[in-house]
Every structure is written in structure tokens, then in C-alpha cells.
Design a protein around this motif. Structure first.
Motif, mmCIF file in Angstrom:
data_model
loop_
_atom_site.group_PDB
_atom_site.id
_atom_site.type_symbol
_atom_site.label_atom_id
_atom_site.label_comp_id
_atom_site.label_asym_id
_atom_site.label_seq_id
_atom_site.Cartn_x
_atom_site.Cartn_y
_atom_site.Cartn_z
ATOM 1 N N VAL A 404 0.853 -1.191 0.000
ATOM 2 C CA VAL A 404 0.000 0.000 0.000
ATOM 3 C C VAL A 404 0.888 1.239 0.000
ATOM 4 O O VAL A 404 2.016 1.208 0.485
ATOM 5 N N LYS A 405 0.330 2.294 -0.599
ATOM 6 C CA LYS A 405 0.978 3.603 -0.530
ATOM 7 C C LYS A 405 0.040 4.521 0.246
ATOM 8 O O LYS A 405 -1.168 4.576 -0.037
ATOM 9 N N ILE A 406 0.583 5.209 1.245
ATOM 10 C CA ILE A 406 -0.217 6.095 2.090
ATOM 11 C C ILE A 406 0.381 7.493 2.057
ATOM 12 O O ILE A 406 1.587 7.672 2.274
ATOM 13 N N ASN A 407 -0.459 8.467 1.751
ATOM 14 C CA ASN A 407 -0.077 9.881 1.842
ATOM 15 C C ASN A 407 -0.658 10.453 3.134
ATOM 16 O O ASN A 407 -1.878 10.408 3.343
ATOM 17 N N TYR A 408 0.215 10.970 3.981
ATOM 18 C CA TYR A 408 -0.246 11.511 5.260
ATOM 19 C C TYR A 408 0.657 12.661 5.671
ATOM 20 O O TYR A 408 1.888 12.541 5.659
ATOM 21 N N ASN A 409 0.027 13.789 5.988
ATOM 22 C CA ASN A 409 0.773 14.953 6.474
ATOM 23 C C ASN A 409 1.876 15.365 5.494
ATOM 24 O O ASN A 409 3.027 15.572 5.863
ATOM 25 N N GLN A 411 3.461 13.653 3.313
ATOM 26 C CA GLN A 411 4.541 12.691 3.151
ATOM 27 C C GLN A 411 3.973 11.364 2.657
ATOM 28 O O GLN A 411 2.853 10.989 3.013
ATOM 29 N N SER A 412 4.758 10.671 1.814
ATOM 30 C CA SER A 412 4.333 9.383 1.277
ATOM 31 C C SER A 412 5.071 8.255 1.980
ATOM 32 O O SER A 412 6.292 8.330 2.196
ATOM 33 N N TYR A 413 4.323 7.210 2.341
ATOM 34 C CA TYR A 413 4.893 6.018 2.950
ATOM 35 C C TYR A 413 4.479 4.803 2.117
ATOM 36 O O TYR A 413 3.394 4.772 1.537
ATOM 37 N N TYR A 414 5.353 3.797 2.111
ATOM 38 C CA TYR A 414 5.066 2.541 1.424
ATOM 39 C C TYR A 414 5.186 1.399 2.427
ATOM 40 O O TYR A 414 6.135 1.344 3.222
ATOM 41 N N PHE A 415 4.205 0.486 2.415
ATOM 42 C CA PHE A 415 4.197 -0.643 3.347
ATOM 43 C C PHE A 415 3.841 -1.926 2.599
ATOM 44 O O PHE A 415 3.049 -1.893 1.640
#
Length: 605
Positions: A404-409, A411-415
Motif C-alpha cells: 500500500v501507498k499512504i499519503n499523510y501529512n 509525506q508518502s509512505y510505502y508498506f
């Protein structure tokens, strides 16, 4: 009393390690055996695929040859020629030449036969007048049934693919038209897939040859195709030709060797189509994935067992605490407890990433489900996948590496994410998110570097190759034209020699930026190397491509920033059916002509 001095703990750990070692031995023995089983299945599938492919290629060539023969059989000229046994040879020579120029048939033969099965005309030889009654059963069959026939047969000259059509006048047969095509185009088609071919006629039919076309024999067997690699013939001779006369396959000397029987219209085997493919060219993705999957499963199983042992020890060390909560809080991964629709609980690691909200209740008030933060991008899990909720999709596809790719605040994170049921009664699931942001960012950066020219920041040759194949595929599907423009800076060597490579680089950068402002968003601009560039212009024919090229040419000549330069342009248009390499070659030829004509001009070809 210290728990690690407890004798029961030592016995428990020793037993666990012993069981784990024994289980591991049998587990990896199973994985290895299963790998060999999959390899055999892969080989069988590949052999069947090769046989099916050559069968399909033969069938398609038979049908195409028959279509040509049917058209020619309606020619009144042909009927009159057979009735009077006087064939205008030059007409058929020109016809063969035209077929060679305009079709894939580079070596097609005409055989015109009268109603008594005497050869009236052969396009490949001056021999005629011989009686074929006892030589060619297929001709007799066509004469008897008055029906067309496409088949493979052997005769006095070779074994070949044949389309046989009765020539009719007033419902009676006045003769037969036979079109003969060969195996060489099939051989070349397989060669593109790195498959070498040997078309071999058996001894019974080899003995009937009187004028062998290729004049190539091996241990008394006739070789019907021309471009057989010498080492393959030497290999067959050394190992014994007849060892490969079967419908199976052999794995020998780093090759898969597959045979396909060549049969005539009576289903009699005339010979064999023998194919060689290197084992290194056969895909082993399934086997590699299988090993990866089962090693990963084994590793996860070991981790699970280790986790179970850890839970037991943890329980003994801290009975007064909720060990499940402590374990997930100590994990470096994000752990989210869900009931498919909303978040129930999270571990402490969750707030290292989602720190904007002060606690889980505030986060739930804003989002409810963590899946609301999933970014919709190809290759990543979204809230719904193939009509399933993301939790169900992951549970039903445990073998996949779900990300999954999450955009939060900002910033992009990948998990990577895995899901498991933790309470069937309550319908609770745990979702474990493992941070692979650095890995994904590096992968994205690396992929971009491999397709980007480091100096001009436009696509490189590799990017061009990918995009032209994609554009051609879309053009075939949606029936739109493609123009390709090849560009070369005139006398660029003089720039480097006179002003230095630094100035030369600045010229490349400046004029790349200029051209980039003049093309559409849909156009694809690439540097092929040195001072050579190419523009792919979808939805444009050669005329529109030339118009764009002329516009760019004038603008470049007027620009005169860094240094005044001119450019030469070669423009061509994609022809349906040609490959990307041939398209680029034609554009390059047009560019060469532009430079030969004096440079600073546009040539369309």
C-alpha cells in the motif's frame, strides 16, 4: 526464582529446537522435490507450447496459401492456358516476383497440372510433362472430389506446405493449380524466439526425391530448410537422428529438443520438425516464485513458532500484563486491529507515522478506516480490489506481496501488508504494515534513472524502446497513425572540437529544452545518444510529422542561444505490421538523406 534457571524452560527450549530442526529437514526436502516436479511440468508445458506454435504457424501458412490459390484459380487466363497446354511463363514469373515484394511469401512456387495429372508448368524449374498419378495421392484426391485441399506433402523436389485447388469449367475439372510454400518463414519466426529448427523428411519419402531442392542430407534423411545451424546437424548426427523421431521432448546438453510430426492429408507421417531451445531461454519464474513462496512460508512459520515461544516466555515473565498488547506495541511494524469497516485498536508504532492526531479516537473520528489513506496507484492495494474489500482480497491472495501507498501529512509512505483473523467470534482482523518506504523510493528512483538521459533529463534509448512498443500496440488496437522524427545536430563534432565538450553539453541541454516546449504532452521526446534525438508523434501521419519537424527546424535555426546551430530531420510513418526496429531504420534512412542533401532540412520517407 529466576525463570531462566527453571529446568522446565531448558527442556522446553531444547525440545522446541530439536523438533524445529527435524521439521526443517523434511520441509526443505519437500520443497526441493516439489521444485523438480514443477520443473518437469514447466518443460512439458514448454514442449507442448512449441509444438502448438509450429502447428499454428503451419496452419496459418496453409490457409494463407490456399487463399491466394483460390483467387488465382478463378482467372480465365489460367483455364485457357491449361486447356491449350500453353502457359505464359513470364506472367507467372512476374506474379512470383510481386508476391515476393508485397507479401511474406519470399519463395513461393506455382505448379500447374492438367486433368490427366501431367505437370504443365513449374515456376521453379523447366521440368514438366511428367505424370504425377502414382507419385501424388493428394492430387488424385482433389481430382476425384473436386474439393480444395491444403496439406503438407513430398514429391520429386522437396517436402513443402501446399494448397491444391481444382480448376473448374462448367462443373468439370480441367486442371489443378498447386501453390507451394516452404518452411523457411516458419523457421525464421521461431528463430525470433531463439528456437532453431530442422525440417527432416523420413527415408521412405527421401528415396522418392529426384531433384532435391536444398541438396542437404543427414544419414539418408533429407533436410528441407536452408538455414539450419551447422552445429545442430552435427549434434543430430552424433547422437543419432532417429532418437528424436517422437512427439515428446528431450533435455540434453543445455537444450530442450522437441519434435513435431509432419503429416500429409492421409495422416501419414512424412518426417519431423525438430526444434532446439536453450534451457536458459525458458522462463523459470513459476519455479523461482514457488521457492520464494515456500521458503517465505517456512520462514514465517519459524517466526510464528518463535513468536509462540516468545509469548510463553513473556507470559512467565509478566503474567500480570496483557502479553498480546505488549507484543504488538514492541513491534517495529504497524499493527492495526480492524473489523473490516473500522479501526478497533493500534500499537504504539502506529503513532510514529500518524502523529497528527493525539490518540486513536481522534484518528478514528477523522478517518474511521486506515484504507481511506490508501493511494490509488497501479501495483498498490486500494480499499476495493477486484470487487473485494482490501482485507478479504489480502486474505484470499496470501501468496502475493501486497503493498500500500499512504499519503499523510504531506509525506508518502510505502508498506507491505498482511492480514490474519485474530477473533472469529468478534470478526477482528490484524493488519500488519511493514515499512518499505526506502526500498520503494530507491526502486522508483532506480527505474527513473534507467530510462532517463542523465544530461538532458528526457527519455533515453531504453525509454524510447519501451514507449514505441507501447505506442505501436495502441495504434494497432485503436487504428491511429504514428509519425517518428529522427533528429541530428549538424556538425556537432565541430562544436565539441572548437568550443569543448562543456559547451557541447550546454548546447544539448538548451536545445532539448527548446524542442520540449514545442511538442504536445502526448509526444515522446528521447535522446538516442550523442547528438541524435527522436520524437514519437502519436495520432500524426508523415505529413503532420514533417510539419512539426519543419517548425522545430526553423525555431532551432532562429534560437542561437549558447551557440547558433542547425538540425537535420528524418520523418517516417508507422506501417501496420512492421516492427519497431524497422520503423526506426526507415526514419534513420530519411535522416541520412537529409544530411546527404546538405543538412538543415527535413526529409520524409
Amino acid at each position: 526464582m529466576n525463570i531462566f534457571n527453571n529446568r522446565k524452560i531448558y527442556i522446553f527450549l531444547a525440545s522446541f529446537i530439536s523438533i524445529l530442526m527435524v521439521a526443517s529437514y523434511y520441509y526443505f526436502d519437500f520443497v526441493n522435490a516439489k521444485k523438480h516436479e514443477m520443473q518437469e511440468e514447466n518443460y512439458k508445458h514448454q514442449a507442448t507450447s512449441m509444438q502448438s506454435r509450429v502447428a499454428q504457424m503451419i496452419y496459418e501458412k496453409q490457409k494463407a496459401t490456399l487463399a491466394i490459390a483460390l483467387v488465382l484459380s478463378q482467372d480465365q487466363r489460367l483455364i485457357e492456358e491449361i486447356k491449350h497446354r500453353k502457359v505464359h511463363r513470364q506472367y507467372y514469373k512476374e506474379l512470383v516476383k510481386k508476391l515476393k515484394q508485397d507479401t511474406e511469401y519470399k519463395n513461393i512456387w506455382f505448379n500447374i497440372i492438367d486433368k490427366d495429372l501431367n505437370s504443365v508448368y513449374r515456376s521453379w524449374t523447366n521440368r514438366r510433362g511428367d505424370d504425377l498419378t502414382n507419385v501424388r495421392a493428394d492430387l488424385a484426391e482433389v481430382l476425384k472430389t473436386k474439393k480444395v485441399l491444403y496439406t503438407i506433402s513430398s514429391g520429386k523436389f522437396t517436402v513443402a506446405i501446399k494448397a491444391i485447388v481444382p480448376i473448374m469449367e462448367s462443373n468439370r475439372v480441367v486442371g489443378i493449380l498447386e501453390l507451394i510454400s516452404h518452411f523457411n518463414s516458419i523457421e525464421k519466426g521461431l528463430k525470433k524466439s531463439k528456437i532453431d529448427s530442422v525440417v527432416m523428411l523420413n527415408k521412405k519419402h527421401t528415396q522418392k526425391l529426384q531433384y532435391p531442392f536444398t541438396e542437404t542430407f543427414l544419414e539418408g534423411y533429407y533436410i528441407a530448410n536452408f538455414d539450419v545451424p551447422k552445429e545442430k546437424l552435427e549434434y543430430l548426427q552424433r547422437e543419432g537422428v532417429e532418437n528424436y523421431f517422437s512427439t515428446g521432448y528431450k533435455i540434453e546438453n543445455g537444450y530442450m529438443i522437441v519434435s513435431y510430426p509432419i503429416v500429409d492429408f492421409n495422416k501419414e507421417t512424412l518426417g519431423y520438425y525438430i526444434m532446439f531451445q536453450k534451457l536458459a531461454d525458458i522462463s523459470t519464474d513459476d519455479e523461482e516464485f514457488f521457492i520464494f513462496k515456500w521458503v517465505a512460508i517456512g520462514f514465517i512459520f519459524i517466526l510464528i513458532l518463535a513468536g509462540m515461544v516468545n509469548l510463553v516466555l513473556f507470559y512467565l515473565l509478566a503474567r500480570q500484563k496483557s502479553y498480546i498488547k505488549n507484543i504488538i506495541d514492541s513491534s517495529t511494524n504497524i499493527v492495526v486491529i480492524n473489523d473490516k469497516n473500522r479501526i478497533i485498536d493500534v500499537n504504539q508504532t502506529f503513532f510514529k507515522y500518524f502523529s497528527k492526531e493525539k490518540d486513536i479516537d481522534e484518528f478514528k473520528d477523522r478517518y474511521g478506516c486506515i484504507c481511506e489513506l490508501f493511494v490509488h496507484e497501479e501495483g498498490y492495494i486500494t480499499r476495493y480490489m477486484d470487487g473485494e474489500l482490501w482485507i478479504d482480497y489480502i486474505l484470499n491472495n496470501p501468496e502475493k506481496r501486497n503493498k500500500v501507498k499512504i499519503n499523510y501529512n504531506n509525506q508518502s509512505y510505502y508498506f507491505t501488508v498482511g492480514v490474519s483473523l485474530v477473533s472469529e467470534e468478534k470478526g477482528y482482523y490484524s493488519a500488519i504494515f511493514s515499512d518499505v518506504t526506502n526500498e520503494e523510493m530507491y526502486k522508483i528512483k532506480l527505474e527513473k534513472l534507467t530510462i532517463t538521459d542523465s544530461l538532458t533529463n528526457i527519455g533515453n534509448r531504453r525509454f524510447y524502446k519501451t514507449k514505441i512498443e507501447e505506442t505501436i500496440s495502441l495504434a494497432k488496437r485503436y487504428k491511429f497513425p504514428i509519425a517518428v522524427i529522427m533528429i541530428d545536430i549538424d556538425h556537432f563534432k565541430r562544436v565539441n572540437d572548437k568550443h569543448g565538450h562543456g559547451v557541447g553539453d550546454n548546447v544539448l541541454i538548451e536545445y532539448t529544452k527548446l524542442i520540449s516546449t514545442m511538442i504536445r504532452e502526448a509526444d515522446i521526446f528521447c535522446r538516442m545518444g550523442g547528438e541524435e534525438f527522436v520524437i514519437i508523434v502519436p495520432y500524426a501521419d508523415a505529413q503532420k510529422g514533417a510539419k512539426l519537424a519543419e517548425k522545430v527546424r526553423k525555431k532551432v535555426a532562429e534560437h542561437k542561444v549558447v551557440l547558433p546551430i542547425t538540425m537535420s530531420f528524418g520523418v517516417t510513418e508507422y506501417i501496420l505490421g512492421e516492427d519497431s526496429d524497422h520503423l526506426l531504420t526507415r526514419a534513420d534512412e530519411a535522416l541520412y538523406q537529409a544530411k546527404a542533401n546538405g543538412r538543415n532540412q527535413v526529409v520524409t520517407r
